[in-house]
Design a protein around this motif. Structure first.
Motif, PDB file in Angstrom:
ATOM      1  N   GLY A 110       0.837  -1.180   0.000  1.00 35.47           N
ATOM      2  CA  GLY A 110       0.000   0.000   0.000  1.00 35.47           C
ATOM      3  C   GLY A 110       0.880   1.240   0.000  1.00 35.47           C
ATOM      4  O   GLY A 110       2.106   1.141   0.127  1.00 35.47           O
ATOM      5  N   GLU A 111       0.277   2.391  -0.132  1.00 36.39           N
ATOM      6  CA  GLU A 111       1.056   3.638  -0.081  1.00 36.39           C
ATOM      7  C   GLU A 111       1.255   3.988   1.390  1.00 36.39           C
ATOM      8  O   GLU A 111       0.371   4.529   2.043  1.00 36.39           O
ATOM      9  CB  GLU A 111       0.336   4.740  -0.864  1.00 36.39           C
ATOM     10  N   GLY A 141       2.626   2.138  -5.777  1.00 34.36           N
ATOM     11  CA  GLY A 141       1.633   3.172  -6.064  1.00 34.36           C
ATOM     12  C   GLY A 141       2.296   4.438  -6.571  1.00 34.36           C
ATOM     13  O   GLY A 141       3.405   4.403  -7.114  1.00 34.36           O
ATOM     14  N   LEU A 161       2.631  -0.147 -12.138  1.00 33.79           N
ATOM     15  CA  LEU A 161       1.626   0.836 -11.715  1.00 33.79           C
ATOM     16  C   LEU A 161       0.441   0.682 -12.667  1.00 33.79           C
ATOM     17  O   LEU A 161       0.434   1.251 -13.759  1.00 33.79           O
ATOM     18  CB  LEU A 161       2.209   2.252 -11.800  1.00 33.79           C
ATOM     19  N   GLU A 164      -5.374   1.120 -14.136  1.00 37.93           N
ATOM     20  CA  GLU A 164      -6.701   0.742 -13.588  1.00 37.93           C
ATOM     21  C   GLU A 164      -7.846   0.923 -14.584  1.00 37.93           C
ATOM     22  O   GLU A 164      -8.657   0.038 -14.748  1.00 37.93           O
ATOM     23  CB  GLU A 164      -7.037   1.452 -12.262  1.00 37.93           C
ATOM     24  N   PHE A 234     -11.439  -8.269 -11.519  1.00 39.35           N
ATOM     25  CA  PHE A 234     -11.848  -7.653 -10.255  1.00 39.35           C
ATOM     26  C   PHE A 234     -12.456  -8.757  -9.402  1.00 39.35           C
ATOM     27  O   PHE A 234     -13.199  -9.601  -9.900  1.00 39.35           O
ATOM     28  CB  PHE A 234     -12.899  -6.558 -10.530  1.00 39.35           C
ATOM     29  N   TYR A 310      -8.787  -8.672  -1.871  1.00 40.43           N
ATOM     30  CA  TYR A 310     -10.113  -9.188  -2.242  1.00 40.43           C
ATOM     31  C   TYR A 310     -10.326 -10.493  -1.497  1.00 40.43           C
ATOM     32  O   TYR A 310      -9.379 -11.056  -0.919  1.00 40.43           O
ATOM     33  CB  TYR A 310     -10.207  -9.378  -3.774  1.00 40.43           C
TER      34      TYR A 310
HETATM   35  N1  SAM Z   1      -0.760   0.200  -3.816  1.00 39.94           N
HETATM   36  C1  SAM Z   1      -0.159  -0.055  -5.066  1.00 39.94           C
HETATM   37  C2  SAM Z   1      -1.052   0.367  -6.205  1.00 39.94           C
HETATM   38  O1  SAM Z   1      -2.232   0.563  -5.982  1.00 39.94           O
HETATM   39  O2  SAM Z   1      -0.546   0.465  -7.334  1.00 39.94           O
HETATM   40  C3  SAM Z   1       0.251  -1.513  -5.250  1.00 39.94           C
HETATM   41  C4  SAM Z   1      -0.606  -2.532  -4.577  1.00 39.94           C
HETATM   42  S1  SAM Z   1      -2.264  -2.633  -5.225  1.00 39.94           S
HETATM   43  C5  SAM Z   1      -3.014  -3.661  -4.034  1.00 39.94           C
HETATM   44  C6  SAM Z   1      -2.001  -3.673  -6.650  1.00 39.94           C
HETATM   45  C7  SAM Z   1      -3.186  -3.873  -7.554  1.00 39.94           C
HETATM   46  O3  SAM Z   1      -4.165  -4.671  -6.919  1.00 39.94           O
HETATM   47  C8  SAM Z   1      -3.942  -2.645  -7.957  1.00 39.94           C
HETATM   48  O4  SAM Z   1      -3.297  -1.996  -9.023  1.00 39.94           O
HETATM   49  C9  SAM Z   1      -5.320  -3.193  -8.340  1.00 39.94           C
HETATM   50  O5  SAM Z   1      -5.468  -3.309  -9.751  1.00 39.94           O
HETATM   51  C10 SAM Z   1      -5.313  -4.586  -7.697  1.00 39.94           C
HETATM   52  N2  SAM Z   1      -6.512  -4.756  -6.849  1.00 39.94           N
HETATM   53  C11 SAM Z   1      -6.883  -4.027  -5.796  1.00 39.94           C
HETATM   54  N3  SAM Z   1      -8.102  -4.423  -5.332  1.00 39.94           N
HETATM   55  C12 SAM Z   1      -8.494  -5.443  -6.142  1.00 39.94           C
HETATM   56  C13 SAM Z   1      -9.665  -6.237  -6.204  1.00 39.94           C
HETATM   57  N4  SAM Z   1     -10.669  -6.065  -5.358  1.00 39.94           N
HETATM   58  N5  SAM Z   1      -9.736  -7.182  -7.169  1.00 39.94           N
HETATM   59  C14 SAM Z   1      -8.712  -7.373  -8.036  1.00 39.94           C
HETATM   60  N6  SAM Z   1      -7.593  -6.623  -8.029  1.00 39.94           N
HETATM   61  C15 SAM Z   1      -7.476  -5.675  -7.102  1.00 39.94           C
END
Ligand code: SAM
Ligand code: SF4
Ligand code: FES
Length: 346
Positions: A110-111, A141, A161, A164, A234, A310
Motif C-alpha cells: 500500500g502507499e 503506487g 503501476l 486501472e 476484479f 479481495y
Molecule cells: N498500492 C499499489 C497500487 O495501488 O498500485 C500496489 C498494490 S495494489 C493492491 C495492486 C493492484 O491490486 C492494484 O493496481 C489493483 O489493480 C489490484 N486490486 C486491488 N483491489 C483489487 C480487487 N478487489 N480485485 C482485483 N484486483 C485488485
C-alpha cells in the motif's frame, strides 16, 4: 467488420479500431475465442518458447493512505489487519526466494508513508548488493517523480503501476476525489522516461466498466507500449462498498490476455493470482491464452492472509516453497517450464 476479420488483423499485427475491439470483446463466440487463443499462444511461444518467468512477490506493507473503492487495503477499511515488514524480514524473503530459483523480487505494498525514499532506497540497494544478478521490481503506487528517480538510481529495475482504467469518468467512479487517472497515466510515461521497465494494467470487470472502457484500455496500452501488463479479474472484498458486486468474468479476462499478447507480442504478461482465485485452473488457462509470467508469493506465511485485496485469495496458507512446487507442476502439466532467469523485456 466481423470478429474473424478483427482477429485476423490482430494476428497480422495490424491495428484494430476502438469500435472493432469493443465489438470483439462484447460478441466473441467460444469458437472465435479458440482461434484467438491459438494465435496468442503461438505468438507467445515464438517469443518465449515454453518458458514461464517467475517473480517472487513480497507484500511488504498492508498500510495504505489511499482509499481506492475496490481494494480491501483501503484506509477506510477498519477491519483490515495492518502489518509492515522490516528490512531484515524483506531480506529473509529474498534469501528464501533466491534459493528457490527466483531472480526477480517484486516489492509491493500500500502507499505507506513509513517507507520514505530513504528507507525504500536503503532496501532496494541492500537487495541489489546481496543479489546483483536479480531484478528488483517496485509496486508502491504513486510517488513523486523525484522519488521514482531516486529509487531507480538506488537500483530498482522495474515498476508496476496499473493505470486501472484509461477512462477518466470510470476512474473517478473507482477512486475517491483527489485521485486522477490523467496523473496516473502521466506517471507511467515518466516511469518509462526514467528508464524503468514499466508495467501498466487494469482489472477486468471492475464496477461500472463497459466494453468501450476495455477497448480504451487496450488502445492505451498500445500507445504507452509498456514492457509489462498486469491484468486480472476484479474480485470483490466484503468490507468495501463494492463487496456485493460480481467478480470479473473468466472468459473475458482470457480474451483480453490473448488480445494484449497479439497487440504487444513481446510484452511480459502475468497470469495473475486473481485469475487463479476465480477459477481453479485460472493461471494455467492464462498461460494457454498468451500469458508468460507467474508471480508466486514470497511473503512470510504469517502475514499472507492480511494482504487481503479481495476475498478468497489463493495461496494465503501456503509457504513459498509449496507454491513454487505447485506452480511448477501446474505449468509442466500445461506444457510449459518455469525458468530461473531475470526474464527482462527483450
Ligand atoms: N498500492 C499499489 C497500487 O495501488 O498500485 C500496489 C498494490 S495494489 C493492491 C495492486 C493492484 O491490486 C492494484 O493496481 C489493483 O489493480 C489490484 N486490486 C486491488 N483491489 C483489487 C480487487 N478487489 N480485485 C482485483 N484486483 C485488485
Ligand atoms: Fe492502496 Fe493500492 Fe489498495 Fe489503492 S489499490 S487502496 S493504493 S493498496
Ligand atoms: Fe500457491 Fe498452488 S501456487 S499453493
Amino acid at each position: 467488420m466481423s470478429n474473424i476479420e478483427t482477429i485476423n488483423k490482430l494476428k497480422n499485427e495490424q491495428s484494430a479500431s476502438r469500435r472493432e475491439l469493443t465489438a470483439l470483446l462484447q460478441t466473441i463466440t467460444d469458437d472465435e475465442r479458440e482461434l484467438l487463443r491459438q494465435a496468442a499462444q503461438k505468438t507467445a511461444q515464438a517469443v518465449f518458447g515454453n518458458k514461464i518467468f517467475i517473480r517472487g512477490l513480497i507484500e511488504f506493507t498492508s498500510y495504505c493512505k489511499n482509499d481506492c473503492r475496490y481494494c480491501g487495503l483501503r484506509r477506510s477499511n477498519k477491519n483490515a489487519v495492518r502489518y509492515r515488514l522490516s528490512e531484515e524480514q524483506i531480506m529473509s524473503c529474498c534469501k528464501a526466494g533466491y534459493s528457490l530459483g527466483f531472480r526477480t523480487f517484486v516489492l509491493q505494498g500500500g502507499e505507506d508513508a513509513f517507507f520514505t525514499d530513504e528507507v525504500m532506497c536503503g532496501i532496494v540497494s541492500a537487495i541489489k548488493r546481496e543479489y546483483p544478478d536479480c531484478a528488483v521490481t517496485l509496486s508502491l503506487g504513486e510517488r513523486s517523480e523525484d522519488s521514482l528517480r531516486r529509487l531507480f538510481e538506488a537500483g530498482a529495475d522495474r515498476y508496476l503501476l496499473r493505470h486501472e482504467t484509461a477512462d477518466e469518468a470510470h476512474y473517478a467512479r473507482l477512486h475517491p476525489p483527489g485521485m486522477s487517472g490523467a496523473h496516473r497515466k502521466a506517471l507511467l510515461y515518466r516511469l518509462k522516461e526514467i528508464g524503468y521497465q514499466t508495467g501498466a494494467g487494469f482489472m477486468v470487470g471492475s464496477p461500472y466498466q463497459t466494453f468501450e472502457n476495455l477497448a480504451d484500455d487496450l488502445l492505451f496500452i498500445k500507445e504507452l507500449s509498456p514492457q509489462m501488463c498486469g491484468i486480472g479479474p476484479f474480485v470483490p472484498h466484503r468490507d468495501t462498498e463494492f463487496g456485493n458486486m460480481p467478480a470479473g468474468d473468466l472468459k473475458l479476462t482470457l480474451t483480453l490476455l490473448s488480445v494484449i499478447r497479439l497487440m504487444n507480442p513481446r510484452i511480459l504478461l502475468p497470469a495473475t493470482t486473481a485469475l487463479g482465485t476465480i477459477h481453479p485452473n485460472g493461471r494455467e488457462l492464462g498461460v494457454l491464452h498468451g500469458a508468460n509470467v507467474v508471480m508466486p508469493n514470497l511473503s512470510p506465511a504469517e502475514h499472507r492472509k492480511d494482504y487481503a485485496l479481495y476475498d478468497n485469495k489463493i495461496c494465503t496458507g501456503d509457504e513459498a516453497a509449496e507454491c513454487i512446487r505447485c506452480l511448477s507442476r501446474r505449468m509442466e502439466k500445461t506444457g510449459y517450464k518455469i525458468v530461473c532467469e531475470r526474464g527482462d523485456y527483450q
